[in-house]
Enzyme design. Structure first.
Site, PDB file in Angstrom:
ATOM      1  N   GLU A 110       0.790  -1.218   0.000  1.00 26.54           N
ATOM      2  CA  GLU A 110       0.000   0.000   0.000  1.00 26.54           C
ATOM      3  C   GLU A 110       0.834   1.285   0.000  1.00 26.54           C
ATOM      4  O   GLU A 110       0.410   2.291  -0.555  1.00 26.54           O
ATOM      5  CB  GLU A 110      -0.930   0.018   1.236  1.00 26.54           C
ATOM      6  CG  GLU A 110      -1.989  -1.064   1.245  1.00 26.54           C
ATOM      7  CD  GLU A 110      -3.043  -0.870   0.161  1.00 26.54           C
ATOM      8  OE1 GLU A 110      -3.260   0.274  -0.293  1.00 26.54           O
ATOM      9  OE2 GLU A 110      -3.650  -1.893  -0.244  1.00 26.54           O
ATOM     10  N   SER A 149     -51.877 -17.811  45.115  1.00 30.97           N
ATOM     11  CA  SER A 149     -51.415 -18.088  46.474  1.00 30.97           C
ATOM     12  C   SER A 149     -49.912 -18.007  46.657  1.00 30.97           C
ATOM     13  O   SER A 149     -49.424 -17.980  47.794  1.00 30.97           O
ATOM     14  CB  SER A 149     -51.887 -19.477  46.909  1.00 30.97           C
ATOM     15  OG  SER A 149     -53.288 -19.498  47.033  1.00 30.97           O
TER      16      SER A 149
END
Length: 857
Positions: free
Chosen positions: A115, A412
């Site tokens: 690059e 309950s």
């Protein structure tokens, strides 16, 4: 002579000049050239000035790269309690940050070689390449194909996202690159570049590529693999080796080009080059474990923990919802959760097993199918170990999680936290306190209608200890304790201690689980934690800490976790002791016809019983079934029902217990039995279970069997009086009252018909207005054992059927005295009338659920 010659010579020169005069054309040409030259110089100055001004303008309007812009979106990781990666959470980009020390030199050199060969020498812009690119741009009228960008310039482009093909962008990019080089080292620039670039479809950064292509950490890559990754960024769609055989072959060709450049630039030797070129390109065909999970739908636990972390980020750092989301999904966070992956796997399997949801076999519409949810916690830490929020496989993220988000009536299962736990803690009742379970009238709007009812059978037990009332789950007892002894405000105060706010629900149906706003397994499991944790409530947490991408702790949930004392240690033990009876002999001891014994009992893989305790819950018309149960290891809350109000029938009434049992048996498979801890401050007393007092002379003769039991008490609450409920009386066995009870013998009864028997005598008489016999809805089970006081034999004697002479030996013998254990009865002597099926007060009858008690088979 000489003078003449000179004169002649001068004349000759003049003659020669006259012979070669300038032509008009030549003069014009010369003039044009001079003019053009002047014009060109002038234009050059003008153009140069214009271009210079433009360049200066571009630079002035360019913004330098800021530290915030250098921040990259990074993958967030989620780990279980053992540090094992559960999933990866990605925002817009799949990026795993690689530290400088982790990136091999071969990776750096591969990118530099292909690059930007002069990367280490230039100051952000490669002048030679920049001039070449500019000339190409001019000569080809803006269609340059000469790459002039350095790695630094490419980094700038990736940061800004500006890809315009204009002079302005290139000039600004060059200036920004030069400026960036002044602020960052070459290593920092290269690291940032390699972490930011696109390295394949769905991949950003070299670490993500290493995982995707080779299922390796970047530090473990070979030279050939480094070159392969460096080759992708030119065109990910062309060179990503995982896409196809064609792209794999293209990647191999580009890999060689990069290796050739690395050799030419002397980053590698000839031998290294040749070995790398010869190395086969072995691309990982599967998906890395973390990436694989990240592509799947998040679990209910992962949904929940992400929501909790986001909320905590907003609260602690004053972030908006949007900024907290960005931080969560793009910040590279590490979230350390409390999930037990083995237990979570068990829950996943049980809740996706169709055999546990047989009712759904004939229902194709998912919205109409039976649903269930469960949440499991560690009671000693408050940490959530697992959850599941629906029936079947989860198919989307952030769907309704019934384990944490739904609101359903608990029935309950609410009594221990709304009634019994608070009343025990305040010393108002003990496990031995006796309440008369008979028809009561607690609905002020319907004073002649018995409310509440116990169960669909309408059975009343009569004199009942708190222990047996919890075991049998009798609504009437809970309602009387709540209304006559505990009081609404005490109940509300204690509920707040376990993080349940019911300040606007101070009515009797709340005591039985009939709520305006329902609950979910998370609320119920955490509310039961104090019973299993020495009375201490712990805020339920799904994670312990969160760190940023640099390892700094940004959220510490263990430190911030809220905790408070909900009950005394003795209260927690007594409640656990009573709820152990629920799973051994009560409403959770049933097998449900499933052939596995008690569904409330847990065994490990060796068949050893793990001590457990818990409470069942059933709502109005059996729309909802609950079980909240716990061992010394885990607290688990399970709900089963439908999205709409549908009565559960058949085996469905056992499914909450069934799911709890299956999950808990497997969760305890490798655990050894461990008993619940017993604190200091307890005493044992032998008591009568029908009076709650110390044993009297006739308790062992109760016609139902031995009424003597050893009971636990918090020191100072134990009874001191002797049973006055059991009495001894002589009765005529041939003479009965309207209920079938033998009448007291009078002096004229034949001795052969007179027998001495033990009966019960209620401390507070209950006088029904109409006979109970034949009315199943008003059956009082101990009524037949009650002495028919002042009713004497009517068959024998003349004129003395209801008159007993003084000192008549038929007069019943009994002990007297007041109990310190809290004998209580409703005190309503009015005649009961037709019962109601409503579990809540009529004003609350529109609420889904209610409080019909658990059905005892």
């Amino acid at each position: 002579m000489k003078a003449n010659e000179k004169a002649a010579s001068g004349t000759d020169k003049q003659k020669k000049k006259k012979k070669t005069p300038s032509s008009p054309a030549s003069k014009f040409t010369l003039a044009v050239i001079k003019t053009v030259f002047v014009i060109l110089i002038s234009l050059g100055c003008v153009v140069g000035g214009v271009l210079g001004g433009a360049v200066l303008g571009y630079i002035k309007t360019a913004s330098p790269i800021t530290p915030d812009q250098l921040e990259m979106t990074k993958v967030t990781f989620i780990y279980d309690k053992d540090g094992k990666e559960m999933t990866q959470v990605k925002g817009g980009e799949n990026r795993i940050l690689a530290e400088h020390s982790e990136i091999p030199d071969n990776m750096r050199h591969a990118f530099i070689a292909i690059e930007d060969s002069r990367f280490k020498k230039h100051s952000g812009v490669d002048k030679k390449r920049f001039v070449g690119a500019a000339l190409s741009y001019i000569l080809k009228f803006g269609n340059a194909d000469y790459g002039g960008s350095t790695i630094t310039q490419q980094l700038v482009k990736n940061i800004t996202g500006n890809t315009d093909s204009t002079v302005k962008r290139k000039v600004q990019e060059a200036w920004q690159a030069i400026d960036l080089e002044k602020k960052m080292s070459k290593d920092q620039i290269l690291d940032n570049y390699m972490n930011r670039i696109n390295t394949g479809l769905g991949c950003w950064g070299v670490q993500a590529a290493a995982k995707k292509f080779f299922n390796k950490d970047i530090k473990d890559l070979s030279l050939a693999e480094c070159a392969s990754i460096a080759g992708v960024t030119k065109s990910p769609g062309t060179y990503d080796p995982t896409l196809s055989e064609k792209s794999k072959a293209a990647n191999k060709e580009r890999q060689k080009i990069i290796l050739d450049e690395m050799l030419r630039q002397k980053y590698i030797t000839q031998n290294e080059h040749d070995e790398a070129v010869a190395e086969p390109l072995k691309v990982y065909k599967g998906t890395s474990e973390g990436a694989k999970k990240s592509n799947n739908v998040q679990s209910y636990f992962e949904d929940y923990v992400l929501t909790q972390v986001k909320n905590d980020l907003m609260k602690k750092y004053n972030l908006s919802s949007n900024n907290a989301t960005i931080k969560l999904y793009n910040g590279g966070l590490k979230i350390y959760t409390t999930q037990d992956s083995n237990l979570q796997k068990i829950m996943n399997e049980e809740f996706t097993n169709p055999k546990n949801f047989t009712a759904n076999e004939k229902i194709s519409n998912p919205d109409m199918q039976a649903q269930a949810a469960m949440l499991v916690m560690d009671p000693t830490t408050g940490q959530i170990r697992g959850m599941y929020g629906a029936y079947g496989e989860k198919k989307a993220n952030f769907t309704l999680n019934r384990a944490t988000d739904m609101k359903r009536q608990p029935g309950s299962s609410f009594k221990p936290i709304a009634v019994y736990g608070p009343a025990i803690d305040l010393g108002i009742i003990t496990p031995a306190t006796v309440i008369d379970d008979v028809p009561v009238y607690l609905d002020k709007e319907h004073p002649t209608t018995p409310y509440p009812r116990n169960a669909e059978t309408g059975v009343y037990e009569g004199l009942l200890t708190i222990r047996r009332a919890i075991q049998k789950s009798q609504n009437v007892v809970a309602a009387q304790v709540w209304m006559n002894l505990l009081g609404a405000q005490n109940s509300i105060n204690y509920l707040k201690k376990v993080n349940i706010d019911r300040s606007k629900e101070g009515y009797v149906s709340m005591a039985l689980g009939g709520l305006n706003e329902g609950v979910n397994p998370l609320i119920m499991a955490s509310a039961y934690v104090p019973f299993d944790n020495k009375g201490v409530y712990l805020e339920p947490i799904s994670y312990t800490k969160v760190t940023d991408d640099k390892g700094n702790v940004i959220l510490d949930k263990k430190t911030d976790q809220k905790r408070n004392i909900a009950y005394k240690e003795t209260t927690a033990f007594l409640m656990t002791s009573m709820m152990r009876d629920v799973v051994t002999n009560g409403t959770a001891s049933i097998s449900g016809g499933l052939g596995r014994g008690s569904l409330g009992t847990v065994k490990n893989s060796s068949g050893k019983v793990i001590p457990t305790a818990g409470k069942t819950g059933t709502t109005n018309d059996t729309y909802d079934k609950w079980f909240v149960g716990y061992s010394p290891y885990y607290v688990g809350a399970t709900w089963y029902g439908y999205n709409y109000n549908k009565t559960l029938k058949g085996q469905e009434v056992y499914q909450a217990l069934n799911l709890w049992n299956k999950v808990m048996n497997r969760a305890h498979a490798k655990l050894e039995p461990k008993d619940f801890s017993q604190p200091q401050g307890l005493v044992k007393k032998t008591i009568c279970i029908y009076s709650g007092k110390l044993v009297g002379p006739y308790c062992s003769g109760d016609p139902r069997g031995n009424a003597i039991k050893t009971e636990y008490f918090a020191k100072g609450t134990e009874p001191t009086d002797t049973c006055n409920v059991h009495v001894l009386a002589k009765v005529d066995t041939s003479s009965k009252d309207i209920y079938g009870r033998p009448l007291l013998a009078n002096p004229f009864c034949p001795p052969s018909l007179v027998k001495e028997k033990v009966f019960i005598k209620r401390p507070v008489p209950y006088l029904p207005k109409s006979p109970l016999k034949g009315s199943l809805s008003l059956t009082i089970k101990d009524w037949i054992y009650q002495l028919s006081e002042e009713e004497y034999c009517t068959k024998h004697g003349k004129g003395a059927t209801n008159v007993i002479p003084p000192n008549n030996p038929a007069t019943p013998s009994q002990n007297t005295g007041n109990s310190s254990s809290g004998n209580t009865q409703n005190g309503n002597n009015g005649s009961p009338s037709k019962p109601t099926n409503s579990g809540g007060t009529p004003s609350d009858s529109s609420n889904s659920g209610g409080n019909l008690d658990d059905i005892i088979p």
